[in-house]
Scaffold this active site. Structure first.
Site, short mmCIF file in Angstrom:
data_model
loop_
_atom_site.label_atom_id
_atom_site.label_comp_id
_atom_site.label_asym_id
_atom_site.label_seq_id
_atom_site.Cartn_x
_atom_site.Cartn_y
_atom_site.Cartn_z
N ARG A 15 -55.97 -31.29 -14.92
CA ARG A 15 -55.87 -32.73 -15.13
C ARG A 15 -57.15 -33.30 -15.74
O ARG A 15 -57.09 -34.19 -16.59
CB ARG A 15 -55.53 -33.41 -13.80
CG ARG A 15 -54.09 -33.16 -13.35
CD ARG A 15 -53.92 -33.34 -11.84
NE ARG A 15 -52.55 -33.18 -11.41
CZ ARG A 15 -51.93 -32.01 -11.26
NH1 ARG A 15 -52.57 -30.89 -11.54
NH2 ARG A 15 -50.67 -31.96 -10.84
N LYS B 119 -57.70 -25.43 -9.46
CA LYS B 119 -56.94 -25.28 -10.70
C LYS B 119 -56.23 -26.58 -11.06
O LYS B 119 -56.23 -27.01 -12.22
CB LYS B 119 -55.92 -24.14 -10.57
CG LYS B 119 -55.13 -23.86 -11.84
CD LYS B 119 -54.48 -22.49 -11.79
CE LYS B 119 -53.25 -22.46 -10.91
NZ LYS B 119 -52.05 -22.99 -11.62
N LYS C 285 -41.21 -21.02 -9.39
CA LYS C 285 -42.61 -20.89 -9.77
C LYS C 285 -42.74 -19.75 -10.78
O LYS C 285 -41.80 -19.45 -11.51
CB LYS C 285 -43.47 -20.66 -8.52
CG LYS C 285 -43.51 -21.87 -7.59
CD LYS C 285 -44.26 -23.01 -8.24
CE LYS C 285 -44.48 -24.18 -7.32
NZ LYS C 285 -45.31 -25.23 -7.94
N SER D 3 -43.51 -31.68 -3.55
CA SER D 3 -44.91 -31.45 -3.95
C SER D 3 -45.64 -32.75 -4.25
O SER D 3 -46.46 -32.84 -5.17
CB SER D 3 -44.98 -30.52 -5.17
OG SER D 3 -44.30 -29.31 -4.92
N SER E 94 -43.01 -31.91 -9.50
CA SER E 94 -43.82 -33.13 -9.53
C SER E 94 -44.63 -33.22 -10.81
O SER E 94 -45.14 -34.29 -11.16
CB SER E 94 -44.75 -33.17 -8.31
OG SER E 94 -45.71 -32.13 -8.38
N GLN E 95 -44.76 -32.10 -11.53
CA GLN E 95 -45.54 -32.11 -12.77
C GLN E 95 -44.92 -33.00 -13.84
O GLN E 95 -45.61 -33.49 -14.72
CB GLN E 95 -45.69 -30.68 -13.30
CG GLN E 95 -46.58 -29.82 -12.43
CD GLN E 95 -46.54 -28.36 -12.81
OE1 GLN E 95 -45.78 -27.95 -13.69
NE2 GLN E 95 -47.35 -27.54 -12.15
N ARG F 175 -50.36 -15.64 -6.97
CA ARG F 175 -50.36 -15.97 -5.54
C ARG F 175 -49.73 -14.86 -4.71
O ARG F 175 -50.16 -14.60 -3.58
CB ARG F 175 -49.68 -17.31 -5.32
CG ARG F 175 -50.34 -18.42 -6.11
CD ARG F 175 -50.29 -19.77 -5.45
NE ARG F 175 -50.94 -20.77 -6.31
CZ ARG F 175 -52.25 -20.96 -6.38
NH1 ARG F 175 -53.06 -20.21 -5.64
NH2 ARG F 175 -52.76 -21.89 -7.18
N ASP G 22 -47.36 -23.70 -2.88
CA ASP G 22 -48.27 -22.59 -3.15
C ASP G 22 -48.73 -21.88 -1.88
O ASP G 22 -49.31 -20.79 -1.95
CB ASP G 22 -49.48 -23.07 -3.95
CG ASP G 22 -49.12 -23.39 -5.40
OD1 ASP G 22 -48.03 -22.98 -5.84
OD2 ASP G 22 -49.92 -24.05 -6.08
#
Length: 439
Positions: free
Chosen positions: A34, A29, A348, A201, A174-175, A395, A321
């Site tokens: 990206r 994913k 999350k 992350s 981190s996104q 998840r 995750d």
């Protein structure tokens, strides 16, 4: 029960089972998101091969289209026509659905457009933090704000930004770094990020650097953060990009094998070649717990057999995750499993620390929730089937399904349709391995 009916009922029932056989993990994913956006930044047509087609990645594809590109499904691939270095002003609100990755990455892309873009999402996404990214884009010459003034969606973004240097925290997501690196490559001067706190992350930024490199874009880590030069062109070799397998999704299949493989049999997961994914750490975690597991990195095949597991201490600063999977493994292992560095996992799709503590307790596990930790004392009690809530989090649903394989009695998981976010055919794959999931 037909799979469509099972999912339409918004719950899945899993009974104690022994599993065996071969399965292929879905494509990554993180890489798919990206790659789709990188193809959007490119000029002309790019073929994204073997992508994950899920609710989240479809949200990114829709965003690429609203920014002036095109994304068409052809023979299992995604054929993307890029919008280039200057996205169009969308003629509609960009709905990111449940995808935080889409919202963060596309918010930065929207800041390149010469006009106003509005982004929103579902109830869960509208509760997630975006403030540091909004502040960064405003500091780079754009205007980015939350309509509610709390850093949460809906978001309104005005551009264009031309680049520059900006400071932001690294311990929220981190996104934010990924979004700025991807957009920064097509600004005039590039973007340099200085991190004011430790980056959580970090492997997800490594994934970003890996994808940027494949698209011919140079970016690098600095002493204080990351830097990407401006004026670059996204141009993948051969105008195509192949997506690797997803270790986050594979973790549920590997856990199923370690806990519930039939005597003398194994679960074999294919498509798991080495990549920048931090969640490949699940192999090491299982080894440390005593699992009988082998990873042939050349063929990309991981084989795992059932064995007695022992509790371990695992930090998830870089692998948030994996927390649900590790928590389930700990509940079925002997001794104590301590999952540390987990505070950011609360932000999350849901608060995964609290949610796993609640659900595993309902199944009979001894669990202690702390601000930055989840402590699971395996062996104190036997797991027993119960009704648990996946809280709209893919998840959690998949991890709890694995727990159901070794719980005494039926385990019913509400919200099973949310597996469509990352592993749409999860229950079908699990059944193919021999799991009793038909209620």
């Amino acid at each position: 029960m037909p799979w469509a009916a099972l999912l339409a009922g918004m719950h899945a029932t899993v009974s104690p089972s022994r599993v065996r056989g071969r399965a292929r993990a879905p494509p990554s994913k993180s890489y798919t998101h990206r790659a789709l956006l990188a193809a959007g930044y490119a000029d002309g047509e790019t073929v994204v091969r073997d992508p994950l087609v899920s609710a989240d990645t479809r949200a990114t594809a829709r965003a690429v289209e609203l920014l002036g590109g095109a994304a068409a499904r052809e023979n299992g691939d995604w054929v993307v026509t890029g919008f280039g270095s200057r996205p169009a002003i969308p003629d509609a609100v960009i709905d990111c659905a449940n995808s935080g990755t889409t919202m963060r990455l596309v918010t930065a892309a929207a800041a390149l457009a010469d006009g106003t873009t509005v982004l929103t999402g579902d109830e869960s996404l509208r509760a997630r933090p975006h403030g540091p990214l909004l502040d960064a884009l405003s500091g780079l010459g754009g205007t980015a704000r939350s309509t509610r003034g709390n850093g949460q969606a809906p978001l309104v973004v005005d551009g264009p930004v031309s680049g520059g240097s900006v400071a932001l925290p690294g311990d929220v997501s981190s996104q934010f770094v990924t979004a700025l690196l991807m957009a920064g490559a097509v600004t005039e001067t590039g973007i340099e990020t200085d991190l004011t706190t430790e980056l959580k992350s970090a492997p997800y930024v490594d994934i970003t650097l890996d994808v940027l490199d494949a698209f011919g874009v140079g970016a690098s880590e600095t002493a204080a953060g990351y830097r990407v030069r401006g004026g670059q062109a996204y141009a993948p070799s051969g105008a195509e990009y192949a997506v690797p397998g997803d270790f986050s999704s594979a973790s549920y299949l590997l856990a199923a094998g370690a806990l519930a493989a039939a005597d003398g049999a194994a679960v074999v997961v294919e498509g798991m070649h080495p990549s920048a994914q931090g969640d490949a750490a699940i192999v090491d975690v299982l080894e440390r717990m005593g699992a009988d597991i082998d990873w042939d990195t050349e063929s990309g095949v991981i084989t795992v057999q059932r064995s007695e597991l022992s509790g371990v201490e695992v930090g998830v600063a870089d692998t948030p995750d994996l927390l649900p999977t590790i928590a389930v493994l700990g509940a079925a292992a002997d001794g104590t499993t301590r999952i540390t560095d987990a505070e950011h996992v609360r932000y999350k799709e849901t608060d995964r620390v609290a949610a796993m503590a609640e659900s595993l307790s309902k199944l009979g596990a001894s669990v202690e929730e702390r601000p930055d930790e989840l402590v699971v004392r395996g062996g104190d009690t036997e797991l027993s089937g119960a009704s648990v809530d996946g809280r709209g989090d893919h998840r959690l649903v998949m991890a709890l399904a694995v727990a159901g394989l070794v719980a005494d009695g039926e385990t019913t998981i509400a919200g099973s349709e949310h597996v469509d976010v990352s592993f749409p055919d999860f229950f079908e794959v699990l059944a193919g391995l021999g799991a009793d999931t038909d209620g």
